[in-house]
Enzyme design. Structure first.
Site, mmCIF file in Angstrom:
data_model
loop_
_atom_site.group_PDB
_atom_site.id
_atom_site.type_symbol
_atom_site.label_atom_id
_atom_site.label_comp_id
_atom_site.label_asym_id
_atom_site.label_seq_id
_atom_site.Cartn_x
_atom_site.Cartn_y
_atom_site.Cartn_z
ATOM 1 N N ARG A 1 0.852 -1.183 0.000
ATOM 2 C CA ARG A 1 0.000 0.000 0.000
ATOM 3 C C ARG A 1 0.890 1.236 0.000
ATOM 4 O O ARG A 1 1.930 1.275 0.662
ATOM 5 C CB ARG A 1 -0.911 0.032 1.237
ATOM 6 N N GLU B 1 0.898 6.783 -2.917
ATOM 7 C CA GLU B 1 -0.102 7.610 -2.237
ATOM 8 C C GLU B 1 0.063 9.036 -2.730
ATOM 9 O O GLU B 1 1.116 9.636 -2.490
ATOM 10 C CB GLU B 1 0.072 7.536 -0.720
ATOM 11 N N HIS C 1 -0.690 -0.337 -10.219
ATOM 12 C CA HIS C 1 -1.355 -1.280 -9.317
ATOM 13 C C HIS C 1 -1.850 -2.520 -10.072
ATOM 14 O O HIS C 1 -3.020 -2.884 -10.004
ATOM 15 C CB HIS C 1 -2.522 -0.604 -8.586
#
Length: 332
Positions: free
Chosen positions: A243, A269, A290
């Protein structure tokens, strides 16, 4: 034997990608389900009370107390994807709902991507590609990249998650020194995975390649901050398929712009970086959108795993891949 009634609960676009004719045939032989009904909002389902099973995927609404009040017969949730954190609530555990997920099946493509990135990093593929493109002639490549090669390189794995464990398993045939950091793993557990346990700072300082596989939790936000990124040796490679929140992106961007380290980033992020982010164009960064997890034809692996779980359920057997209330918070 009567077939338990099931509902498909997911974003409708995933149904056809997950269930081809063969998968639908097996599904409808195992459970009583309408393949044409795909639920993305439980408020739209008038007969939720008759459902014993929910077959869920990305886009499934949250299964909270209000949903459970309308589904008194619900006994199990089988998730055709990885984490269930976004849909399973405390109310599910209080009801005693059995939960299974495809996290183990989804771990394989992420682990495959990671292993490829680790081996390419050792071969200095990004730098060699650019140098070869620029020079277009034979050179002493090792003179330009003294650390070229994978023999006895040190690889550090952060997080003994499904994926972290699968990565370590796939790395066993290679001549690498493997380190693992996980606060819930002892020395015996690490040895069973073929790795040596290390503190996080120790791992970062000692590793040629570091791969992140920890869960996204409040306490793991920016786990790799500016100070810890500074512990990476010059020329080290950071891989993140977990993540984006685990890494301080501002601090990482500074390191990467300086050219001191390399990175392979499948998550960031925010999830899609601003169009003006330098990471899109840096020669020492491989940025992918991703896609390390199950995509395209790999989705059917998730489906087959879940169909196996449904088969176990209808035969009265426990799930092979259960999710438990006491461990869900630590899952990646």
């Amino acid at each position: 034997m009567s077939r338990p009634r099931a509902l498909l609960a997911m974003a409708p676009r995933f149904k056809d990608a997950l269930f081809g004719p063969d998968e639908l045939d097996r599904l409808t032989r195992l459970v009583n389900v309408d393949p044409g009904l795909v639920v993305s909002d439980f408020a739209d389902v008038p007969d939720l009370a008759s459902a014993e099973l929910l077959i869920t995927c990305w886009g499934c609404p949250v299964i909270d107390a209000s949903v459970l009040r309308r589904a008194p017969g619900l006994r199990a949730v089988v998730h055709v994807a990885g984490t269930v954190k976004g849909l399973i609530t405390d109310a599910c555990w209080e009801r005693g709902i059995a939960v299974s997920s495809g996290a183990a099946a989804n771990a394989l493509p992420v682990a495959e991507y990671t292993v490829a990135a680790i081996l390419f990093a050792g071969k200095r593929v990004l730098g060699l590609r650019d140098l070869y493109r620029r020079e277009r002639r034979s050179l002493d490549w090792a003179a330009h990249f003294p650390s070229l090669g994978n023999y006895r390189r040190t690889v550090g794995i952060i997080g003994a998650s499904h994926i972290g464990r699968r990565v370590l398993d796939l790395l066993r045939p290679f001549d690498l020194d493997l380190l693992i950091y996980d606060p819930y793993l002892d020395e015996e557990g690490a040895a069973a995975l073929g790795a040596r346990p290390a503190g996080l700072d120790e791992l970062l300082a000692a590793s040629d390649v570091v791969s992140v596989h920890a869960p996204a939790l409040p306490e793991t936000r920016h786990l790799l901050d500016g100070r810890r990124l500074g512990l990476l040796s010059d020329g080290a490679t950071l891989i993140n398929t977990a993540r984006g929140s685990l890494v301080d992106m501002d601090a990482l961007t500074k390191e990467l712009v300086s050219g001191r380290i390399d990175a392979v980033l499948d998550v960031t992020e925010p999830e899609v970086l601003p169009a003006n982010s330098p990471l899109y164009d840096l020669p020492n960064v491989l940025l992918t959108p991703h896609i390390a997890g199950s995509v395209g034809g790999e989705l059917r692996r998730l489906t087959h795993s879940v169909l196996d779980e449904l088969d176990r359920y209808v035969r009265g057997l426990p799930f092979a891949h259960p999710v438990r209330a006491d461990t869900i918070s630590r899952l990646a």
